[in-house]
Design an enzyme around this catalytic site. Structure first.
Site, PDB file in Angstrom:
ATOM      1  N   LYS A 116      31.011  21.538  79.996  1.00 33.91           N
ATOM      2  CA  LYS A 116      30.559  22.261  81.202  1.00 33.91           C
ATOM      3  C   LYS A 116      31.311  21.787  82.443  1.00 33.91           C
ATOM      4  O   LYS A 116      31.639  22.578  83.320  1.00 33.91           O
ATOM      5  CB  LYS A 116      29.042  22.040  81.417  1.00 33.91           C
ATOM      6  CG  LYS A 116      28.180  22.593  80.297  1.00 33.91           C
ATOM      7  CD  LYS A 116      26.715  22.258  80.500  1.00 33.91           C
ATOM      8  CE  LYS A 116      26.415  20.785  80.429  1.00 33.91           C
ATOM      9  NZ  LYS A 116      26.630  20.158  79.116  1.00 33.91           N
TER      10      LYS A 116
ATOM     11  N   HIS B  91      29.599  14.727  83.134  1.00 37.26           N
ATOM     12  CA  HIS B  91      30.500  15.883  83.123  1.00 37.26           C
ATOM     13  C   HIS B  91      31.912  15.394  83.424  1.00 37.26           C
ATOM     14  O   HIS B  91      32.172  14.879  84.507  1.00 37.26           O
ATOM     15  CB  HIS B  91      30.043  16.915  84.156  1.00 37.26           C
ATOM     16  CG  HIS B  91      28.705  17.507  83.824  1.00 37.26           C
ATOM     17  ND1 HIS B  91      28.065  18.417  84.622  1.00 37.26           N
ATOM     18  CD2 HIS B  91      27.897  17.326  82.767  1.00 37.26           C
ATOM     19  CE1 HIS B  91      26.910  18.758  84.066  1.00 37.26           C
ATOM     20  NE2 HIS B  91      26.785  18.095  82.939  1.00 37.26           N
TER      21      HIS B  91
ATOM     22  N   GLN C 116      23.007  19.173  80.512  1.00 43.20           N
ATOM     23  CA  GLN C 116      22.498  19.190  79.136  1.00 43.20           C
ATOM     24  C   GLN C 116      22.810  20.549  78.482  1.00 43.20           C
ATOM     25  O   GLN C 116      23.797  21.152  78.821  1.00 43.20           O
ATOM     26  CB  GLN C 116      20.994  18.864  79.079  1.00 43.20           C
ATOM     27  CG  GLN C 116      20.655  17.422  79.439  1.00 43.20           C
ATOM     28  CD  GLN C 116      20.650  17.137  80.927  1.00 43.20           C
ATOM     29  OE1 GLN C 116      20.013  17.836  81.691  1.00 43.20           O
ATOM     30  NE2 GLN C 116      21.351  16.107  81.345  1.00 43.20           N
TER      31      GLN C 116
HETATM   32  P1  GDP Z   1      29.805  18.281  79.599  1.00 46.25           P
HETATM   33  O1  GDP Z   1      28.695  17.284  79.617  1.00 46.25           O
HETATM   34  O2  GDP Z   1      29.395  19.582  78.998  1.00 46.25           O
HETATM   35  O3  GDP Z   1      30.476  18.439  80.919  1.00 46.25           O
HETATM   36  O4  GDP Z   1      30.905  17.692  78.604  1.00 46.25           O
HETATM   37  P2  GDP Z   1      31.447  16.166  78.580  1.00 46.25           P
HETATM   38  O5  GDP Z   1      32.386  15.995  79.697  1.00 46.25           O
HETATM   39  O6  GDP Z   1      30.339  15.199  78.437  1.00 46.25           O
HETATM   40  O7  GDP Z   1      32.175  16.160  77.176  1.00 46.25           O
HETATM   41  C1  GDP Z   1      33.204  17.028  76.884  1.00 46.25           C
HETATM   42  C2  GDP Z   1      34.461  16.202  76.554  1.00 46.25           C
HETATM   43  O8  GDP Z   1      35.435  17.048  76.001  1.00 46.25           O
HETATM   44  C3  GDP Z   1      35.103  15.568  77.776  1.00 46.25           C
HETATM   45  O9  GDP Z   1      35.715  14.364  77.383  1.00 46.25           O
HETATM   46  C4  GDP Z   1      36.161  16.599  78.174  1.00 46.25           C
HETATM   47  O10 GDP Z   1      37.247  16.009  78.866  1.00 46.25           O
HETATM   48  C5  GDP Z   1      36.590  17.093  76.831  1.00 46.25           C
HETATM   49  N1  GDP Z   1      37.060  18.482  76.774  1.00 46.25           N
HETATM   50  C6  GDP Z   1      36.612  19.585  77.428  1.00 46.25           C
HETATM   51  N2  GDP Z   1      37.262  20.690  76.996  1.00 46.25           N
HETATM   52  C7  GDP Z   1      38.136  20.267  76.043  1.00 46.25           C
HETATM   53  C8  GDP Z   1      39.072  20.931  75.198  1.00 46.25           C
HETATM   54  O11 GDP Z   1      39.222  22.142  75.199  1.00 46.25           O
HETATM   55  N3  GDP Z   1      39.782  20.153  74.330  1.00 46.25           N
HETATM   56  C9  GDP Z   1      39.624  18.801  74.271  1.00 46.25           C
HETATM   57  N4  GDP Z   1      40.352  18.126  73.387  1.00 46.25           N
HETATM   58  N5  GDP Z   1      38.751  18.142  75.050  1.00 46.25           N
HETATM   59  C10 GDP Z   1      38.020  18.871  75.902  1.00 46.25           C
HETATM   60  P1  IMO Z   2      25.424  16.630  79.707  1.00 41.36           P
HETATM   61  O1  IMO Z   2      25.050  17.316  81.003  1.00 41.36           O
HETATM   62  C1  IMO Z   2      24.150  15.163  75.813  1.00 41.36           C
HETATM   63  C2  IMO Z   2      20.043  13.652  75.531  1.00 41.36           C
HETATM   64  C3  IMO Z   2      19.834  12.182  75.268  1.00 41.36           C
HETATM   65  C4  IMO Z   2      18.532  12.230  74.490  1.00 41.36           C
HETATM   66  C5  IMO Z   2      17.777  13.363  75.175  1.00 41.36           C
HETATM   67  C6  IMO Z   2      16.767  12.887  76.192  1.00 41.36           C
HETATM   68  O2  IMO Z   2      26.509  15.636  79.828  1.00 41.36           O
HETATM   69  O3  IMO Z   2      25.645  17.653  78.648  1.00 41.36           O
HETATM   70  P2  IMO Z   2      16.992  11.923  78.654  1.00 41.36           P
HETATM   71  O4  IMO Z   2      17.682  10.685  79.151  1.00 41.36           O
HETATM   72  O5  IMO Z   2      17.505  13.185  79.248  1.00 41.36           O
HETATM   73  O6  IMO Z   2      15.515  11.823  78.709  1.00 41.36           O
HETATM   74  O7  IMO Z   2      17.356  11.947  77.074  1.00 41.36           O
HETATM   75  O8  IMO Z   2      18.745  14.156  75.795  1.00 41.36           O
HETATM   76  N1  IMO Z   2      20.886  13.972  76.699  1.00 41.36           N
HETATM   77  C7  IMO Z   2      22.132  14.443  76.622  1.00 41.36           C
HETATM   78  N2  IMO Z   2      22.927  14.653  75.550  1.00 41.36           N
HETATM   79  N3  IMO Z   2      24.587  15.479  77.046  1.00 41.36           N
HETATM   80  C8  IMO Z   2      23.790  15.312  78.132  1.00 41.36           C
HETATM   81  O9  IMO Z   2      24.122  15.758  79.353  1.00 41.36           O
HETATM   82  C9  IMO Z   2      22.517  14.719  77.954  1.00 41.36           C
HETATM   83  N4  IMO Z   2      21.517  14.383  78.776  1.00 41.36           N
HETATM   84  C10 IMO Z   2      20.519  13.949  78.009  1.00 41.36           C
HETATM   85  O10 IMO Z   2      20.893  11.642  74.512  1.00 41.36           O
HETATM   86  O11 IMO Z   2      18.788  12.635  73.163  1.00 41.36           O
HETATM   87 MG    MG Z   3      28.333  15.316  79.030  1.00 39.01          MG
END
Ligand code: GDP
Ligand code: IMO
Ligand code: MG
Length: 432
Positions: free
Chosen positions: A16, A41, A223
């Site tokens: 996201k 994020h 999330q």
């Molecule tokens: P969010 O919580 O939904 O914002 O996602 P996160 O940032 O926690 O996790 C997504 C991970 O995948 C991060 O390390 C991003 O840099 C990475 N990512 C996002 N889009 C891509 C993609 O298309 N390819 C790869 N290899 N990594 C990606």
């Molecule tokens: P983003 O925005 C993945 C999970 C935790 C746990 C459950 C409850 O990066 O996608 P909490 O601390 O919210 O009470 O935990 O939710 N969890 C996530 N898993 N990405 C997240 O955020 C999360 N935020 C909470 O691991 O299972």
């Molecule tokens: Mg995340």
């Protein structure tokens, strides 16, 4: 885009942050509506990587007003740290706005989070330990302290006088660590309130006025649908409404103000923490996905559980969020695999189920029914550059078939295809 929501379709970490940052190029405001610093994020621009937790993902674009809505729970210590970290990397946080109605995470919420998890024993949720659940619980129980209270000593004292003794008893009952003395908490909260004061405002008024003036507003979910307090894998969920419906209450806008809803879908599935995960791959393949995809939590660093794409979940997300577009991320991670499986339904004790069941018992018995597709070859950076330049049709044929398969099953167009972490590793099909 006049207004668009970006939501997670799975268990979070779908990308996201990357997609919000990408779309923010055309936005005037980016608005968070729920969650707190449980979110992580990640945004990668060139060689720089940012992991944002509370700050909206428009913060790296200097013209954007970044709003933390009333539905977000704010740990002021963490927010101030994050503001400082972003500033230290040369970015302005002048466009930040914080709702005066947002609830505050106080140290006792973190202590309670830990103590509650310990008490659940092997039924633990695997929370991020950030105090999210206890803070939302206080909000609903009307024991919350809001950002506006931090700016008014009388009101903060009145609220703490009421709430503090209850929290002390709760934590003691659960065998948690000792809470700071009330006066210390009060002084700390007040001091942080003073630093935050210039950013605090009525964000519902701000966002509605912006929409009325034709500004482009992007609502950023944290999330994902499967962690939604009502529609996720309860009780293994977070404590807020992550789905697009959460925008109305979490920002203070009417439902007619959200025009487009884009669901971010990882090309496979991951989950951090406990709870059911029907397509989970335990063993070599799961570990391969975890390593290749860098699947380690951006907030806690925990390894993410990995599995095949699950269209039962995606159908749940399409329906609950009213998705009008999909962004499919991490397709590059699947490259090099000979065959790729996608779940299209579950077999629950002989019955074919194609809507995600509420019951944990049903989910424990759910055997995914898979369809198999051919994989596609790996590429190097030069190939990636060429493909991005030429667009979707330049992607490997089997990858395109995979995307079309998702589109047909979900009945939602994949308008954005992401093939790498970086902002520019994105194929934008809205432009064709
Ligand atoms: P969010 O919580 O939904 O914002 O996602 P996160 O940032 O926690 O996790 C997504 C991970 O995948 C991060 O390390 C991003 O840099 C990475 N990512 C996002 N889009 C891509 C993609 O298309 N390819 C790869 N290899 N990594 C990606
Ligand atoms: P983003 O925005 C993945 C999970 C935790 C746990 C459950 C409850 O990066 O996608 P909490 O601390 O919210 O009470 O935990 O939710 N969890 C996530 N898993 N990405 C997240 O955020 C999360 N935020 C909470 O691991 O299972
Ligand atoms: Mg995340």
């Amino acid at each position: 885009m006049p207004t668009i929501a970006v939501v997670g379709t799975q268990w979070g970490d779908e990308g996201k942050g990357k997609i919000t940052d990408y779309l923010a190029e055309d936005a005037d405001l980016v608005v968070r509506y729920q969650g707190g610093n449980n979110a992580g994020h990640t945004i990668k621009i060139g060689s720089e990587t940012f992991a944002l937790h509370l700050l909206p993902s428009g913060i790296l674009r200097p013209w954007i007003i970044n709003v933390i809505g009333n539905g977000v729970v704010i740990d002021p210590h963490e927010l101030l740290k994050e503001m400082e970290a972003v500033r230290a990397k040369g970015h302005s946080i002048g466009g930040l706005r914080i709702s005066d109605r947002a609830n505050v995470i106080i140290k006792y919420h973190r202590l309670l989070d830990g103590a509650e998890e310990k008490n659940r024993g092997d039924k633990g949720v695997g929370t991020t330990g950030r105090g999210i659940g206890p803070c939302y619980a206080d909000k609903i129980a009307r024991y919350g302290i809001r950002v506006g209270d931090l700016l008014d000593e009388g009101s903060l004292r009145e609220r703490l006088d009421l709430v503090y003794p209850i929290k002390v008893k709760q934590i003691a009952l659960l065998g948690g660590a000792e809470v700071d003395p009330k006066e210390l908490l009060l002084k700390d909260l007040q001091a942080m309130g003073e630093v935050l004061r210039p950013y605090v405002t009525d964000t519902s008024v701000l966002v509605n006025q912006a929409i009325d003036r034709g500004k482009k507003v992007l609502f950023e979910g944290a999330q994902g649908t499967m962690l939604d307090i009502d529609h996720g894998t309860y009780p293994y969920v977070t404590s807020s409404n992550c789905i697009s419906g959460g925008i109305c209450t979490g920002v203070g806008v009417g439902p007619n103000k959200v025009q487009e809803v884009l669901g971010v879908m990882k090309a496979y599935t991951t989950r951090v923490g406990s709870g059911p995960f029907p397509t989970e791959l335990i063993g070599e393949l799961g570990t391969e996905l975890m390593n290749k995809g860098g699947e380690f939590g951006a907030t806690t660093g925990r390894p993410r559980r990995c599995g095949w794409l699950d269209m039962v979940i995606v159908e749940h997300a399409v329906r609950l969020n009213g998705l009008t577009q999909l962004a499919i991320t991490k397709l590059d991670v699947l490259s090099g695999m000979k065959r790729i499986k996608v779940a299209v339904a579950y077999d629950v004790e002989g019955t074919v189920v194609d809507h995600f069941p509420a019951s944990l018992r049903a989910l424990q018995r759910a055997e995914p029914i898979y369809e198999e597709l051919d994989g596609w070859e790996e590429w190097d950076d030069d190939d990636a550059r060429r493909m991005i330049e030429r667009g979707f049709e330049a992607l490997p044929k089997n990858l395109r078939t995979y995307v079309k398969f998702v589109e047909e099953k979900s009945r939602v167009r994949a308008s954005i295809i992401s093939i790498g972490k970086e902002r520019d590793k994105t194929i934008d099909r809205r432009k064709v």
